[in-house]
Design a protein around this motif. Structure first.
Motif, PDB file in Angstrom:
ATOM      1  N   TRP A  36      84.613  81.150  64.659  1.00 13.05           N
ATOM      2  CA  TRP A  36      85.040  81.784  63.416  1.00 13.05           C
ATOM      3  C   TRP A  36      83.860  81.816  62.452  1.00 13.05           C
ATOM      4  O   TRP A  36      83.155  80.814  62.290  1.00 13.05           O
ATOM      5  N   PHE A  37      83.697  82.959  61.821  1.00 17.95           N
ATOM      6  CA  PHE A  37      82.732  83.149  60.748  1.00 17.95           C
ATOM      7  C   PHE A  37      83.473  83.735  59.553  1.00 17.95           C
ATOM      8  O   PHE A  37      84.585  84.236  59.684  1.00 17.95           O
ATOM      9  N   ARG A  38      82.830  83.695  58.403  1.00 18.67           N
ATOM     10  CA  ARG A  38      83.428  84.321  57.227  1.00 18.67           C
ATOM     11  C   ARG A  38      82.352  84.985  56.388  1.00 18.67           C
ATOM     12  O   ARG A  38      81.197  84.574  56.413  1.00 18.67           O
ATOM     13  N   GLN A  39      82.787  85.990  55.641  1.00 13.81           N
ATOM     14  CA  GLN A  39      81.856  86.717  54.789  1.00 13.81           C
ATOM     15  C   GLN A  39      82.535  87.077  53.481  1.00 13.81           C
ATOM     16  O   GLN A  39      83.546  87.788  53.464  1.00 13.81           O
ATOM     17  N   ALA A  40      81.975  86.560  52.405  1.00 12.34           N
ATOM     18  CA  ALA A  40      82.452  86.887  51.068  1.00 12.34           C
ATOM     19  C   ALA A  40      81.676  88.095  50.551  1.00 12.34           C
ATOM     20  O   ALA A  40      80.566  88.374  51.026  1.00 12.34           O
ATOM     21  N   PRO A  41      82.222  88.828  49.585  1.00 15.25           N
ATOM     22  CA  PRO A  41      81.544  90.017  49.069  1.00 15.25           C
ATOM     23  C   PRO A  41      80.142  89.683  48.573  1.00 15.25           C
ATOM     24  O   PRO A  41      79.943  88.734  47.808  1.00 15.25           O
ATOM     25  N   GLY A  42      79.167  90.468  49.026  1.00 16.06           N
ATOM     26  CA  GLY A  42      77.795  90.296  48.576  1.00 16.06           C
ATOM     27  C   GLY A  42      77.061  89.122  49.196  1.00 16.06           C
ATOM     28  O   GLY A  42      75.932  88.818  48.790  1.00 16.06           O
ATOM     29  N   LYS A  43      77.701  88.468  50.181  1.00 22.11           N
ATOM     30  CA  LYS A  43      77.067  87.298  50.800  1.00 22.11           C
ATOM     31  C   LYS A  43      76.893  87.514  52.295  1.00 22.11           C
ATOM     32  O   LYS A  43      77.466  88.425  52.882  1.00 22.11           O
ATOM     33  N   GLU A  44      76.105  86.649  52.906  1.00 20.65           N
ATOM     34  CA  GLU A  44      75.894  86.723  54.345  1.00 20.65           C
ATOM     35  C   GLU A  44      77.107  86.187  55.095  1.00 20.65           C
ATOM     36  O   GLU A  44      77.948  85.474  54.536  1.00 20.65           O
ATOM     37  N   PHE A  88      89.141  78.095  46.115  1.00 20.61           N
ATOM     38  CA  PHE A  88      88.828  79.460  45.709  1.00 20.61           C
ATOM     39  C   PHE A  88      87.623  79.983  46.488  1.00 20.61           C
ATOM     40  O   PHE A  88      87.592  81.148  46.901  1.00 20.61           O
ATOM     41  N   GLU A  89      86.636  79.111  46.711  1.00 24.67           N
ATOM     42  CA  GLU A  89      85.408  79.544  47.381  1.00 24.67           C
ATOM     43  C   GLU A  89      85.590  79.796  48.872  1.00 24.67           C
ATOM     44  O   GLU A  89      84.660  80.228  49.543  1.00 24.67           O
ATOM     45  N   ASP A  90      86.788  79.551  49.397  1.00 27.72           N
ATOM     46  CA  ASP A  90      87.080  79.911  50.785  1.00 27.72           C
ATOM     47  C   ASP A  90      87.476  81.377  50.914  1.00 27.72           C
ATOM     48  O   ASP A  90      87.647  81.880  52.031  1.00 27.72           O
ATOM     49  N   THR A  91      87.629  82.052  49.798  1.00 24.00           N
ATOM     50  CA  THR A  91      87.982  83.459  49.816  1.00 24.00           C
ATOM     51  C   THR A  91      86.910  84.267  50.532  1.00 24.00           C
ATOM     52  O   THR A  91      85.725  84.210  50.188  1.00 24.00           O
ATOM     53  N   ALA A  92      87.320  85.010  51.551  1.00 22.57           N
ATOM     54  CA  ALA A  92      86.382  85.783  52.370  1.00 22.57           C
ATOM     55  C   ALA A  92      87.154  86.558  53.425  1.00 22.57           C
ATOM     56  O   ALA A  92      88.355  86.327  53.617  1.00 22.57           O
ATOM     57  N   GLN A 116      87.918  92.524  63.993  1.00 25.73           N
ATOM     58  CA  GLN A 116      87.792  93.381  62.820  1.00 25.73           C
ATOM     59  C   GLN A 116      87.883  92.587  61.511  1.00 25.73           C
ATOM     60  O   GLN A 116      87.559  93.117  60.442  1.00 25.73           O
ATOM     61  N   GLY A 117      88.305  91.356  61.598  1.00 29.24           N
ATOM     62  CA  GLY A 117      88.372  90.486  60.427  1.00 29.24           C
ATOM     63  C   GLY A 117      89.744  90.470  59.780  1.00 29.24           C
ATOM     64  O   GLY A 117      90.522  91.417  59.895  1.00 29.24           O
ATOM     65  N   THR A 118      90.027  89.377  59.099  1.00 23.04           N
ATOM     66  CA  THR A 118      91.261  89.239  58.335  1.00 23.04           C
ATOM     67  C   THR A 118      90.925  88.623  56.977  1.00 23.04           C
ATOM     68  O   THR A 118      90.134  87.691  56.896  1.00 23.04           O
ATOM     69  N   GLN A 119      91.508  89.181  55.943  1.00 24.07           N
ATOM     70  CA  GLN A 119      91.188  88.755  54.580  1.00 24.07           C
ATOM     71  C   GLN A 119      91.959  87.492  54.221  1.00 24.07           C
ATOM     72  O   GLN A 119      93.173  87.419  54.399  1.00 24.07           O
ATOM     73  N   VAL A 120      91.233  86.526  53.687  1.00 20.10           N
ATOM     74  CA  VAL A 120      91.835  85.322  53.116  1.00 20.10           C
ATOM     75  C   VAL A 120      91.454  85.280  51.651  1.00 20.10           C
ATOM     76  O   VAL A 120      90.265  85.305  51.309  1.00 20.10           O
TER      77      VAL A 120
END
Length: 124
Positions: A36-44, A88-92, A116-120
């Protein structure tokens, strides 16, 4: 053709829990590393969790250690990410990834196939 389909994302309050699922098809699931990976807006895209094809767990990053847990059900061709004490910072957007006979790398470019990803979204 390998396909990964994530589910289980959504909106949750801080301190709550979610369980993400990733259903895999088109592969011999037990022979593949899952991550599992995650990506927040504007981040890697950041590493969250991984299991090698042999079932060993890669150490979690400090950001999720003690709160997140990865598991797999080879009979269901599914990998899970249990997320507790969400912040809150887990949002991605959370992505599932796989690689044949992989060791559970923390590097995104080690993985051949992606969902394709799922939004949290965690509300503070």
């Amino acid at each position: 053709q390998v396909q990964l389909v994530e589910s289980g994302g959504g909106l949750v309050q801080a301190g709550g829990s979610l369980r993400l699922s990733c259903a895999a098809s088109g592969l011999s699931f037990s022979n593949y590393a899952m991550a599992w990976f995650r990506q927040a807006p504007g981040k890697e895209r950041d590493f969250v969790a991984a299991l090698s094809w042999r079932g060993s767990t890669t150490p979690y990053p400090d950001s999720v250690k003690g709160r997140f847990s990865i598991s797999r059900d080879n009979a269901k061709n599914t990998v899970y990410l249990q997320m507790n004490s969400l912040k809150f910072e887990d949002t991605a957007v959370y992505y599932c990834a796989t690689d044949p006979r992989g060791v559970g790398s923390t590097k995104a470019d080690s993985y051949m196939y992606w969902g394709q990803g799922t939004q949290v979204t965690v509300s503070s």
